[in-house]
Design a protein around this motif. Structure first.
Motif, PDB file in Angstrom:
ATOM      1  N   ASN A 158       0.821  -1.220   0.000  1.00  0.00           N
ATOM      2  CA  ASN A 158       0.000   0.000   0.000  1.00  0.00           C
ATOM      3  C   ASN A 158       0.849   1.262   0.000  1.00  0.00           C
ATOM      4  O   ASN A 158       0.488   2.254  -0.636  1.00  0.00           O
ATOM      5  N   GLY A 159       1.987   1.239   0.676  1.00  0.00           N
ATOM      6  CA  GLY A 159       2.847   2.419   0.763  1.00  0.00           C
ATOM      7  C   GLY A 159       3.725   2.652  -0.450  1.00  0.00           C
ATOM      8  O   GLY A 159       4.093   3.785  -0.747  1.00  0.00           O
ATOM      9  N   ASN A 160       4.049   1.586  -1.177  1.00  0.00           N
ATOM     10  CA  ASN A 160       4.994   1.719  -2.289  1.00  0.00           C
ATOM     11  C   ASN A 160       4.397   1.489  -3.667  1.00  0.00           C
ATOM     12  O   ASN A 160       5.032   1.814  -4.672  1.00  0.00           O
ATOM     13  N   TYR A 161       3.209   0.941  -3.727  1.00  0.00           N
ATOM     14  CA  TYR A 161       2.578   0.635  -5.022  1.00  0.00           C
ATOM     15  C   TYR A 161       1.117   1.056  -4.971  1.00  0.00           C
ATOM     16  O   TYR A 161       0.200   0.251  -5.119  1.00  0.00           O
ATOM     17  N   GLU A 162       0.915   2.356  -4.768  1.00  0.00           N
ATOM     18  CA  GLU A 162      -0.432   2.910  -4.641  1.00  0.00           C
ATOM     19  C   GLU A 162      -1.287   2.522  -5.855  1.00  0.00           C
ATOM     20  O   GLU A 162      -0.852   2.603  -7.000  1.00  0.00           O
ATOM     21  N   GLY A 163      -2.480   2.072  -5.568  1.00  0.00           N
ATOM     22  CA  GLY A 163      -3.416   1.689  -6.621  1.00  0.00           C
ATOM     23  C   GLY A 163      -3.252   0.254  -7.103  1.00  0.00           C
ATOM     24  O   GLY A 163      -4.065  -0.242  -7.870  1.00  0.00           O
ATOM     25  N   GLN A 164      -2.196  -0.414  -6.675  1.00  0.00           N
ATOM     26  CA  GLN A 164      -1.971  -1.812  -7.069  1.00  0.00           C
ATOM     27  C   GLN A 164      -2.535  -2.737  -5.994  1.00  0.00           C
ATOM     28  O   GLN A 164      -2.569  -2.383  -4.819  1.00  0.00           O
ATOM     29  N   GLN A 165      -2.941  -3.902  -6.420  1.00  0.00           N
ATOM     30  CA  GLN A 165      -3.476  -4.886  -5.490  1.00  0.00           C
ATOM     31  C   GLN A 165      -2.712  -6.195  -5.607  1.00  0.00           C
ATOM     32  O   GLN A 165      -2.096  -6.478  -6.639  1.00  0.00           O
ATOM     33  N   ILE A 166      -2.769  -6.983  -4.568  1.00  0.00           N
ATOM     34  CA  ILE A 166      -2.125  -8.290  -4.568  1.00  0.00           C
ATOM     35  C   ILE A 166      -3.054  -9.288  -5.255  1.00  0.00           C
ATOM     36  O   ILE A 166      -4.217  -9.413  -4.892  1.00  0.00           O
ATOM     37  N   THR A 167      -2.516  -9.966  -6.271  1.00  0.00           N
ATOM     38  CA  THR A 167      -3.319 -10.939  -7.021  1.00  0.00           C
ATOM     39  C   THR A 167      -2.915 -12.375  -6.729  1.00  0.00           C
ATOM     40  O   THR A 167      -3.650 -13.306  -7.041  1.00  0.00           O
ATOM     41  N   SER A 168      -1.743 -12.551  -6.126  1.00  0.00           N
ATOM     42  CA  SER A 168      -1.248 -13.891  -5.835  1.00  0.00           C
ATOM     43  C   SER A 168      -0.213 -13.805  -4.728  1.00  0.00           C
ATOM     44  O   SER A 168       0.563 -12.848  -4.674  1.00  0.00           O
ATOM     45  N   ILE A 169      -0.223 -14.817  -3.859  1.00  0.00           N
ATOM     46  CA  ILE A 169       0.801 -14.909  -2.827  1.00  0.00           C
ATOM     47  C   ILE A 169       1.142 -16.379  -2.634  1.00  0.00           C
ATOM     48  O   ILE A 169       0.254 -17.236  -2.649  1.00  0.00           O
ATOM     49  N   THR A 224      -1.147  -6.434  -9.380  1.00  0.00           N
ATOM     50  CA  THR A 224      -1.943  -6.262 -10.598  1.00  0.00           C
ATOM     51  C   THR A 224      -1.124  -5.699 -11.749  1.00  0.00           C
ATOM     52  O   THR A 224      -1.455  -5.931 -12.908  1.00  0.00           O
ATOM     53  N   ASN A 225      -0.048  -4.978 -11.472  1.00  0.00           N
ATOM     54  CA  ASN A 225       0.788  -4.449 -12.547  1.00  0.00           C
ATOM     55  C   ASN A 225       1.817  -5.465 -13.048  1.00  0.00           C
ATOM     56  O   ASN A 225       2.650  -5.169 -13.882  1.00  0.00           O
ATOM     57  N   GLY A 226       1.763  -6.698 -12.485  1.00  0.00           N
ATOM     58  CA  GLY A 226       2.674  -7.752 -12.919  1.00  0.00           C
ATOM     59  C   GLY A 226       3.968  -7.824 -12.142  1.00  0.00           C
ATOM     60  O   GLY A 226       4.758  -8.747 -12.337  1.00  0.00           O
TER      61      GLY A 226
END
Length: 147
Positions: A107-118, A130-132
């Motif tokens: 959240n602090g370093n990739y604003e607007g991106q979400q986690i799609t896999s862990i 989400t940005n790959g």
């Protein structure tokens, strides 16, 4: 002597192939370890289970792959602990089970991106956004590197 060695190699190859073959069967979600069902009802309560595969993997034991109706796949180890959660087609996954330091870092370093896999193993977490971007964190959730 050559025939003895050749026969021994053939037998060894066959033995390794037999042990390493995955044995897969479809099971009911009720047949999952208790920890798996608890995880599903806690973090994916609004999504139904499509089907579950139980795989025996040679000496490694077994693992379970749960397929949800929204396309999410969740892999559990033999004890029912999650090892991988993969959203369908770059779809965000819930953050409720992801270690807080990882969520805070993303959240602090990739604003607007979400986690799609862990994915986790004993030593680190591999997180896809989400940005790959593919981020690697240590077992405590401290950022290590980008892959």
């Amino acid at each position: 002597m050559k025939n003895v060695i050749l026969n021994a190699l053939v037998l060894l190859t066959m033995a390794v192939a037999t042990v390493s073959c995955d044995k897969e069967e479809v099971i009911q979600s009720e047949d999952l370890p208790v920890a798996s069902n608890t995880f599903l009802s806690t973090h994916f309560a609004n999504i139904k289970v499509s089907h579950v595969k139980k795989e025996k993997e040679g000496l490694a034991g077994r693992e379970y792959t749960v397929y949800l109706t929204d396309g999410t796949e969740i892999v559990f180890d033999k004890n029912g602990n999650w090892t991988e959660v993969d959203g369908n087609n770059n779809t965000a996954i819930p953050y409720t089970f992801i270690p807080e330091p990882i969520v805070t870092y993303v959240n602090g370093n990739y604003e607007g991106q979400q986690i799609t896999s862990i994915e986790k193993d004993g030593k680190e977490f591999d997180v896809e956004l989400t940005n790959g971007f593919d981020l690697v964190f240590d077992a405590n959730g401290v950022f290590k590197r980008m892959d």
